[in-house]
Every structure is written in structure tokens, then in C-alpha cells.
Design a protein around this motif. Sequence first.
Motif, PDB file in Angstrom:
ATOM      1  N   TRP A   1      70.103  15.222  32.072  1.00 30.39           N
ATOM      2  CA  TRP A   1      68.752  15.727  31.857  1.00 30.39           C
ATOM      3  C   TRP A   1      68.775  17.224  31.581  1.00 30.39           C
ATOM      4  CZ3 TRP A   1      64.730  13.061  35.571  1.00 30.39           C
ATOM      5  CH2 TRP A   1      64.757  11.672  35.316  1.00 30.39           C
TER       6      TRP A   1
ATOM      7  N   LYS B   1      63.937  22.106  32.732  1.00 25.41           N
ATOM      8  CA  LYS B   1      62.675  22.567  32.135  1.00 25.41           C
ATOM      9  C   LYS B   1      62.318  23.959  32.644  1.00 25.41           C
ATOM     10  CE  LYS B   1      60.561  18.068  31.216  1.00 25.41           C
ATOM     11  NZ  LYS B   1      59.393  17.956  30.335  1.00 25.41           N
TER      12      LYS B   1
ATOM     13  N   LEU C   1      61.289   5.146  35.756  1.00 28.59           N
ATOM     14  CA  LEU C   1      61.683   5.519  34.392  1.00 28.59           C
ATOM     15  C   LEU C   1      61.596   4.300  33.479  1.00 28.59           C
ATOM     16  CD1 LEU C   1      64.994   7.481  35.160  1.00 28.59           C
ATOM     17  CD2 LEU C   1      62.691   8.428  34.864  1.00 28.59           C
TER      18      LEU C   1
ATOM     19  N   GLY D   1      64.391  15.489  25.255  1.00 31.91           N
ATOM     20  CA  GLY D   1      63.507  14.985  24.220  1.00 31.91           C
ATOM     21  C   GLY D   1      62.184  14.453  24.745  1.00 31.91           C
ATOM     22  N   ASP D   2      61.998  14.464  26.063  1.00 33.64           N
ATOM     23  CA  ASP D   2      60.754  13.966  26.640  1.00 33.64           C
ATOM     24  C   ASP D   2      59.875  15.145  27.015  1.00 33.64           C
ATOM     25  OD1 ASP D   2      58.725  12.702  27.953  1.00 33.64           O
ATOM     26  OD2 ASP D   2      59.907  12.097  29.684  1.00 33.64           O
ATOM     27  N   ASP D   3      58.756  15.286  26.299  1.00 36.43           N
ATOM     28  CA  ASP D   3      57.851  16.392  26.604  1.00 36.43           C
ATOM     29  C   ASP D   3      56.828  16.001  27.654  1.00 36.43           C
ATOM     30  OD1 ASP D   3      59.059  18.118  24.846  1.00 36.43           O
ATOM     31  OD2 ASP D   3      57.877  17.425  23.143  1.00 36.43           O
ATOM     32  N   GLY D   4      57.001  14.848  28.241  1.00 31.60           N
ATOM     33  CA  GLY D   4      56.062  14.361  29.253  1.00 31.60           C
ATOM     34  C   GLY D   4      56.288  15.035  30.596  1.00 31.60           C
TER      35      GLY D   4
ATOM     36  N   THR E   1      62.978   2.822  29.550  1.00 29.25           N
ATOM     37  CA  THR E   1      63.882   3.034  28.425  1.00 29.25           C
ATOM     38  C   THR E   1      63.754   1.876  27.450  1.00 29.25           C
ATOM     39  OG1 THR E   1      66.207   3.235  27.776  1.00 29.25           O
ATOM     40  CG2 THR E   1      65.761   1.907  29.711  1.00 29.25           C
TER      41      THR E   1
ATOM     42  N   GLY F   1      63.915  17.180  33.371  1.00 30.31           N
ATOM     43  CA  GLY F   1      63.371  16.015  32.681  1.00 30.31           C
ATOM     44  C   GLY F   1      64.354  15.487  31.664  1.00 30.31           C
ATOM     45  N   PRO F   2      64.176  14.241  31.246  1.00 26.97           N
ATOM     46  CA  PRO F   2      65.082  13.669  30.244  1.00 26.97           C
ATOM     47  C   PRO F   2      64.992  14.435  28.936  1.00 26.97           C
ATOM     48  CG  PRO F   2      63.677  11.966  31.231  1.00 26.97           C
ATOM     49  CD  PRO F   2      63.134  13.288  31.650  1.00 26.97           C
TER      50      PRO F   2
END
Lengths: 143, 144
Positions: free
Chosen positions: A27, A30, A88, A49-52, A90, A46-47
Motif C-alpha cells: 500500500w 497517504k 476490502l 490507485g485508490d483515491d477512496g 477486489t 491506502g491501496p
Amino acid sequence: MIKIGNAQFWVHDQDEALAFYTKKLGWEVKADVKMESWAFRWLCVGPPGDDGPGLVLMPVPGPPMLDGADSAKLAELVAKGAGGTLFLETDDLQAAYDDWSARGVAFNDPPTKQAYGIDTSFRDPSGNNIRLTQVLDFDPGRG
Amino acid sequence: MANVPAARHLLRAKDLADARYFEPLAVADLAAAAGLSPAHFSRQFKAAFGESPHQYLLTRRLERASALLRATDWSVAAVCFAVGAQSLGSFTVSFHRVFGMTPLAYRAANPPAESHLRIPRCVALAYGRPQNRTFREDKAASPA
């Protein structure tokens, strides 16, 4: 509209947690900033590419947030797995399972078919539960 | 496995660079992921994606390094090693070539991480609250 901003886990050691989430899970960091005036470190991962929502890794607090006995109790409860769960999702559970297994993540259960998809779970070093699901069309016969 | 386009194997190498950039990956590792010899692999990769695998991995690392310089208070050396770069000197040179300034100048040109952290008010309230000297003196005073 309301959305989830960040979620949070209590961890026993922020450096240990950081190493787990970045080196084992791969990960991204951030944010990681020490607030010297508070003796506090804001650490959010965060993972890629994940903007969440991010996952905030907060140390089990001591006085005056919690007195020493409560702080120790909270640390113990987290170690016993009572800290909570991060869910999570996927689109390729087997790939993630194989990759993370190869990286030394100890899964609690192999990928298992459920009515809602396939899932598996593991814990972070502090004992927090992480469930990984590949959501499929609901099928009561699959589980 | 029949009829798998060759680019699918190259994509495996690209995905590996994206996912594990922070490890000491070399072009040989990427070539292995694609199942090709390093020399053949580099040519194929460049033909498919427009840049060499070495450059792709380097720019992936530099992109992450720039994010860490903006979002953390880590030292330049810590950022360098966190993104898998092996040498601080060549990392700084590469960074300068791509961003036109040193890592520290890049950090200075961006708002300090602390100023744009979105730390919830409850956290500030909990961790910023000073400890009163009478905190838990009830228990300290009572006999065990």
C-alpha cells in the motif's frame, strides 16, 4: 450525499504497522506527519490507485485520553482481535491471495465461496481483522 | 494459454513495476515476470509502452517520491529508500532531471504536509488536550 472519508485502526506500534501495510501489502502512504506539539503522528495508508477512504493507523492512546490501565486494556483487546474489521474488495481475489501469501501474509482462511462471492481474511500485526472479498452475483447455492 | 498476445506478458512486467516499485527490482526481475531474456524484453517493452522498462520503473519511483515529499515529513534519504531507490546520489540526480529541482526544493515549493493534513477535530481535541496534574490522582491516592 455522505461518503466515508477515512477509517481507523488502533495499532500497537505505528512503525510496525507502516511496514506491514506498505512492504507486505504494497500500500501507499497517504500521509505521515508528526505533530510535535501533541506528541502525535498522523499516519494514513491506502491501496495504490485508490483515491477512496484511507486507513488511519493510530497508536493506542495513553494519558490523558485513556489512563494507563484503560490503555493497556485497549491494547489487549486489539491483540485479542476485538479491534474491528476492514472490509476490502477486489476483482481478482486469487491473485491477491497468491501475491500476499508469497509476501508472508498469513491468511486465516483460504479463499472460500460464499453466497455473495469469494472471500478470505488475515490480520495486521496488532490483530486487526482484514477481510478481502471478490463480490459476485448473489447465489445462495454457492456458499 | 493459446493465442495470448505477447503484450499480455509485457503487461505483467509493467504491473510488477507498478506494484513492487519499493523493492530492489531490476530490469532482470521485470524480464523474468514477462518470461523473456533481459535484452529482448527491453526492446519489446519499449516498443509496447514507449519507454524502456528501466525508465518506466524509475518514473514510477519518482512519482511516489514526489507524493511522499508532499505528504510526509520523512527525510530525503527515507523517501529515496522507501521508493526502492538504491543510491541517494543517483536518486537526487534523477529527481532533479525530471522535476527540475532538488527533492528538498520540491518539498519547499509545495505546502508543508502539516498545513494540508485533514486531521479531524476530534483527534486534535483528544491528542492536543494537555494533561492536568490531577489526572487519575484518585487512583494514585487510594490504597491498592
